[in-house]
Design an enzyme around this catalytic site. Structure first.
Site, PDB file in Angstrom:
ATOM      1  N   ASP A 204      -0.326  58.411  17.178  1.00  0.00           N
ATOM      2  CA  ASP A 204       0.428  59.639  17.470  1.00  0.00           C
ATOM      3  C   ASP A 204       0.605  60.555  16.266  1.00  0.00           C
ATOM      4  O   ASP A 204       0.489  60.135  15.114  1.00  0.00           O
ATOM      5  CB  ASP A 204       1.773  59.322  18.112  1.00  0.00           C
ATOM      6  CG  ASP A 204       2.605  58.322  17.309  1.00  0.00           C
ATOM      7  OD1 ASP A 204       2.025  57.532  16.552  1.00  0.00           O
ATOM      8  OD2 ASP A 204       3.844  58.341  17.437  1.00  0.00           O
TER       9      ASP A 204
ATOM     10  N   GLU B 257       4.308  55.524  17.757  1.00  0.00           N
ATOM     11  CA  GLU B 257       4.951  54.894  16.597  1.00  0.00           C
ATOM     12  C   GLU B 257       6.092  55.749  16.074  1.00  0.00           C
ATOM     13  O   GLU B 257       7.142  55.242  15.697  1.00  0.00           O
ATOM     14  CB  GLU B 257       3.915  54.650  15.486  1.00  0.00           C
ATOM     15  CG  GLU B 257       4.465  53.879  14.282  1.00  0.00           C
ATOM     16  CD  GLU B 257       5.249  54.744  13.311  1.00  0.00           C
ATOM     17  OE1 GLU B 257       6.264  54.267  12.760  1.00  0.00           O
ATOM     18  OE2 GLU B 257       4.872  55.904  13.100  1.00  0.00           O
TER      19      GLU B 257
END
Ligand code: ZN
Ligand code: ZN
Length: 437
Positions: free
Chosen positions: A96, A163
């Site tokens: 991400d 994350e």
């Protein structure tokens, strides 16, 4: 030894695990890995919204011979390669990016606009360097497939979602990561670092990243006219007192040898000069390592908010509402000490002492520790790979406070060095765990 004897030795003995052949092979892959990196960098996606990224990478893993499952924990990818008897090793990269408007000026800088969960448009950037993690992930997979005859066991490589929001590891575990797929005995992950020069590896045995909790406090008072304070219970003054008293949690209540942070990052209340509002909203980030320190802080925040409200004479039905945002909590990552120390020795032996260092723990969050938290049958280590371009490092004499940090709109690591170093480190760590008996 003469040339003929050397040739004979090379023909009869297995290839020694020396550094040169591996780094040469990675060097040969770098052009392709950098193309992949730039492509990923230009296409960042926000946490739990990763769709383009796994769709790009999953087929690459399939082409390498892995058995690949997509949409694990919403957007995660699990790639498994069984290669004979032996332990199960898991390698993890996160996918991400962040709601940051890139300001690096790189030719492949992101110009993409994403959407926050409430629908608000936002620029998106790989400002944490997860694009280097993914490029290295593919590089590591390629090396381990090419060296399949040198290891035995099961390799599980996962691309994790979310994350940055602390959701992804939990989502993958909740979706059966360790029940639907082989459960690892060892887990490795790396993160690029803005605290180390490019190509230097940092390992922190024990706690490496912190418990991160987000806490909202709705401070309620009784609003009224700014000229008639005696008829009100002013939540602005009360919230101010709460903010100040919270400072004593870290300075007075906990053991000074236990690190902790209580930051009030947002203080919102009121609409106009002459109106005392009904309430004020505080938003806190709370960080610690030990579970007992975490509990002390969270209990203390609730106690102080209530205690100050009582002291201010707030009615019982207007006590503050303290909410610990459970879905945004990230537990501390505790690197299994034996494994982390072993990795340090391994990296020192391979890269040399000048490229390997023990790094102090950080108060940032990383949810990779969930994969081995509270489960002594799984050992794990998150290590750091320095990304600060050497010239920039030298220009400030290693004072990284003068340089962009992770999450900065200006974070532009020396991606080539990060990816090459991380690929080499991950490959030797994997070969070490999966070495043939
Ligand atoms: Zn980050
Ligand atoms: Zn990150």
């Amino acid at each position: 030894m003469n040339r003929i004897l050397l040739l004979a030795a090379a023909m009869t003995l297995p290839t020694p695990a020396s550094a040169a052949p591996l780094s040469d092979a990675i060097h040969a892959d770098m052009q392709q890995l950098m193309t992949l990196y730039r492509t990923l960098h230009a296409h960042p996606e926000l946490s739990m919204q990763e769709a383009w990224t796994p769709a790009l990478l999953a087929p690459k893993m399939r082409n390498l011979g892995f058995t690949v499952t997509e949409h694990v924990g919403k957007t995660g990818v699990v790639a498994v390669m069984k290669n004979g008897p032996g332990p199960v090793l898991m390698l993890r990269a996160d996918m991400d990016a962040l709601p940051v408007k890139e300001a690096t000026g790189l030719p492949y800088a992101s110009t993409l606009i994403g959407k926050l969960r409430d629908g608000t448009p936002t620029p998106v950037m790989h400002a944490c360097g997860h694009d280097t993690h993914m490029a290295s992930f593919i590089g590591t997979a390629q090396r381990l497939v090419a060296m399949k005859d040198q290891w035995s066991g099961t390799l599980v490589m996962i691309l994790q979602s979310g994350e940055e929001t602390g959701e992804g590891a939990k989502a993958m575990l909740d979706d059966g990561l360790f029940t639907r797929f082989p459960k690892p005995s060892t887990v490795f992950a790396f993160h690029d670092s803005a605290m180390l020069p490019a190509g230097v590896i940092g390992v922190t045995p024990g706690y490496t990243t912190a418990n991160v909790d987000s806490v909202d406090i709705l401070v309620r008072g009784v609003g009224g006219h700014g000229a008639v304070p005696q008829a009100t219970k002013d939540p602005i003054v009360l919230a101010s007192r709460i903010v100040l008293t919270l400072q004593t949690l870290v300075s007075r209540e906990k053991n000074p040898l236990d690190p902790a942070v209580v930051t009030v990052g947002s203080f919102q209340g009121g609409t106009k000069n002459n109106v005392i509002p009904d309430d004020v909203k505080l938003q806190l980030t709370v960080r610690s390592y030990k579970p007992e320190v975490r509990k002390l802080l969270l209990d203390g925040i609730a106690r102080i908010a209530r205690g100050e409200a009582i002291a201010a004479g707030v009615p019982d039905d207007r006590m503050p509402v303290v909410t610990v945002l459970a879905n945004q909590a990230t537990p501390a990552t505790f690197n299994t000490e034996k494994l982390a120390n072993h990795a340090l020795d391994l990296f020192r032996g391979h890269f040399g002492a000048d490229r390997t260092t023990i790094l102090p723990p950080l108060m940032v969050g990383e949810d990779v520790g969930r994969y081995w938290l509270d489960d002594p049958s799984v050992a794990g280590t998150l290590f750091w790979v320095g990304g600060v371009p050497q010239a920039k490092w030298d220009a400030v004499g290693g004072d990284t406070t003068k340089l962009p940090s992770l999450h900065s709109a200006l974070w532009a690591p020396d991606a080539e060095t990060v990816i090459a170093t991380a690929t080499e480190a991950m490959t030797i760590a994997a070969l070490d765990v999966l070495k043939k008996g």
